[in-house]
Design a protein around this motif. Sequence first.
Motif, mmCIF file in Angstrom:
data_model
loop_
_atom_site.group_PDB
_atom_site.id
_atom_site.type_symbol
_atom_site.label_atom_id
_atom_site.label_comp_id
_atom_site.label_asym_id
_atom_site.label_seq_id
_atom_site.Cartn_x
_atom_site.Cartn_y
_atom_site.Cartn_z
ATOM 1 N N UNK A 1 0.848 -1.191 0.000
ATOM 2 C CA UNK A 1 0.000 0.000 0.000
ATOM 3 C C UNK A 1 0.886 1.245 0.000
ATOM 4 N N UNK A 2 1.946 1.198 0.789
ATOM 5 C CA UNK A 2 2.825 2.356 0.907
ATOM 6 C C UNK A 2 4.199 1.923 1.422
ATOM 7 N N UNK A 3 5.249 2.531 0.849
ATOM 8 C CA UNK A 3 6.603 2.330 1.371
ATOM 9 C C UNK A 3 7.194 3.714 1.633
ATOM 10 N N UNK A 4 7.518 3.970 2.897
ATOM 11 C CA UNK A 4 8.027 5.282 3.268
ATOM 12 C C UNK A 4 9.490 5.160 3.711
ATOM 13 N N UNK A 5 10.403 5.902 3.065
ATOM 14 C CA UNK A 5 11.807 5.853 3.508
ATOM 15 C C UNK A 5 11.999 6.724 4.739
ATOM 16 N N UNK A 6 12.683 6.205 5.724
ATOM 17 C CA UNK A 6 12.915 6.926 6.982
ATOM 18 C C UNK A 6 14.418 7.037 7.234
ATOM 19 N N UNK A 7 14.844 8.206 7.656
ATOM 20 C CA UNK A 7 16.238 8.400 8.084
ATOM 21 C C UNK A 7 17.244 8.230 6.963
ATOM 22 N N UNK A 8 16.892 8.634 5.737
ATOM 23 C CA UNK A 8 17.808 8.457 4.603
ATOM 24 C C UNK A 8 19.102 9.257 4.814
ATOM 25 N N UNK A 9 20.225 8.586 4.603
ATOM 26 C CA UNK A 9 21.542 9.227 4.680
ATOM 27 C C UNK A 9 22.296 8.936 3.392
ATOM 28 N N UNK A 10 22.878 9.961 2.803
ATOM 29 C CA UNK A 10 23.597 9.787 1.531
ATOM 30 C C UNK A 10 25.088 10.040 1.703
ATOM 31 N N UNK A 11 25.885 9.261 0.998
ATOM 32 C CA UNK A 11 27.318 9.502 0.874
ATOM 33 C C UNK A 11 27.624 9.596 -0.611
ATOM 34 N N UNK A 12 28.443 10.571 -0.971
ATOM 35 C CA UNK A 12 28.802 10.743 -2.385
ATOM 36 C C UNK A 12 30.312 10.667 -2.497
ATOM 37 N N UNK A 13 30.774 9.931 -3.490
ATOM 38 C CA UNK A 13 32.211 9.812 -3.737
ATOM 39 C C UNK A 13 32.378 9.750 -5.254
ATOM 40 N N UNK A 14 32.775 10.863 -5.857
ATOM 41 C CA UNK A 14 32.901 10.918 -7.317
ATOM 42 C C UNK A 14 31.529 10.748 -7.949
ATOM 43 N N UNK A 15 31.421 9.795 -8.872
ATOM 44 C CA UNK A 15 30.159 9.604 -9.585
ATOM 45 C C UNK A 15 29.297 8.498 -8.991
ATOM 46 N N UNK A 16 29.652 8.079 -7.780
ATOM 47 C CA UNK A 16 28.860 7.049 -7.101
ATOM 48 C C UNK A 16 28.334 7.606 -5.782
ATOM 49 N N UNK A 17 27.114 7.266 -5.483
ATOM 50 C CA UNK A 17 26.525 7.671 -4.199
ATOM 51 C C UNK A 17 25.781 6.481 -3.635
ATOM 52 N N UNK A 18 25.712 6.409 -2.316
ATOM 53 C CA UNK A 18 24.902 5.359 -1.711
ATOM 54 C C UNK A 18 24.066 5.944 -0.597
ATOM 55 N N UNK A 19 22.857 5.405 -0.489
ATOM 56 C CA UNK A 19 21.903 5.880 0.508
ATOM 57 C C UNK A 19 21.518 4.697 1.380
ATOM 58 N N UNK A 20 21.498 4.904 2.695
ATOM 59 C CA UNK A 20 20.909 3.908 3.584
ATOM 60 C C UNK A 20 19.632 4.516 4.153
ATOM 61 N N UNK A 21 18.614 3.698 4.265
ATOM 62 C CA UNK A 21 17.382 4.161 4.905
ATOM 63 C C UNK A 21 16.600 2.955 5.407
ATOM 64 N N UNK A 22 15.644 3.251 6.246
ATOM 65 C CA UNK A 22 14.732 2.233 6.737
ATOM 66 C C UNK A 22 13.459 2.390 5.909
ATOM 67 N N UNK A 23 12.885 1.286 5.457
ATOM 68 C CA UNK A 23 11.612 1.366 4.742
ATOM 69 C C UNK A 23 10.489 0.947 5.692
ATOM 70 N N UNK A 24 9.529 1.838 5.833
ATOM 71 C CA UNK A 24 8.320 1.529 6.599
ATOM 72 C C UNK A 24 7.289 1.068 5.578
#
Lengths: 137, 137
Positions: free
Chosen positions: A66-89
Motif C-alpha cells: 500500500x505504501x513504502x516510506x523511507x525513513x532516516x535516509x543518509x547519503x554519501x557521495x564519492x565521485x560519480x557514485x553515491x549510496x543511501x541507507x534508509x529504513x523502509x516503513x
Amino acid sequence: VEDEETVILANARFYEAINLGSLSLMESLWVHDERVKCVHPGWNILEGWEQIKNSWSMIFTHGAPINVEPIGAQAEVQGDIAWVTCLERITHRTMGQVVLGAAQTTNIFERVGDKWLMILHHASPIPVQGLIRERLQ
Amino acid sequence: VEDEETVILANARFYEAINLGSLSLMESLWVHDERVKCVHPGWNILEGWEQIKNSWSMIFTHGAPINVEPIGAQAEVQGDIAWVTCLERITHRTMGQVVLGAAQTTNIFERVGDKWLMILHHASPIPVQGLIRERLQ
C-alpha cells in the motif's frame, strides 16, 4: 552537500515510483544495463535490467504494498557514485489485513549526466521493533 | 579488470577475518570513521566504526558462525568506490545442531591509498533454497 541533497531526492523519487505503482517512472530512475542489481526483501538477487524491470512489473501487477516510506535516509557521495541507507516503513495487505513491515535498505546510485540513476537496490527484512525504535529517536 | 580482482580479494579477506574470528584483521579491513555502516542478517543498521567494531567483537566472543563462505562474488568499480554482491553460505551451530543458512550481501569498498577498505556491509537473510539454486548453476 548539494550532491547529497540531489541523491536524497533521487532516493525519494524511487519510493514515489513504488507508491504510484508506475513502471515508467521506475524505468526512468534506473541504469539500464547488465550491472544493475536488486534484492527485494527476502528475495534472491536479481541481476541486469531485464530481470529487475520484470520484477517491478510483477510487483505492480500483483501485490504491491500500500505504501513504502523511507525513513532516516543518509547519503554519501564519492565521485560519480553515491549510496543511501534508509529504513523502509512498509504498509501492506496480507490475508485481508493491513500489516506493518520494515526493511533496512542500501541503494547505490551512479551519476549519469545531471541525474543520479539507481544501480543497486538491496532491501532486507528486519523486525518491526527496529522501526519503532527509529521512530522514537 | 585488475581493480575488480583486487576488490574481490579484499572481499575474500573480509570473510577470512570472520572465519578466523580475528578482530584485528577485521579492523584492518574497514574505514574507521562515521560514514561506515553495517547490517548483519536480520539486524538493524549499525553506524560509525565504534558500533561496528563492538558488534564484531560481540559476534567473535559469543556465537560466531562456524564458517561463512562467499559465493558468486561480483565486483563493480567506479573511481574510488567499488561494490561487491555475493551470496553468503553460513554454517552455524544452533541448539547443538549444525545448521546451514544463507544471506544475500552487498559490500561497498573505498580505495584508500593502495587498499580497498570496507565502508558498508549489508547482509540479508534469504531462504536456503536460493543457495541450493546458486550451487546448481
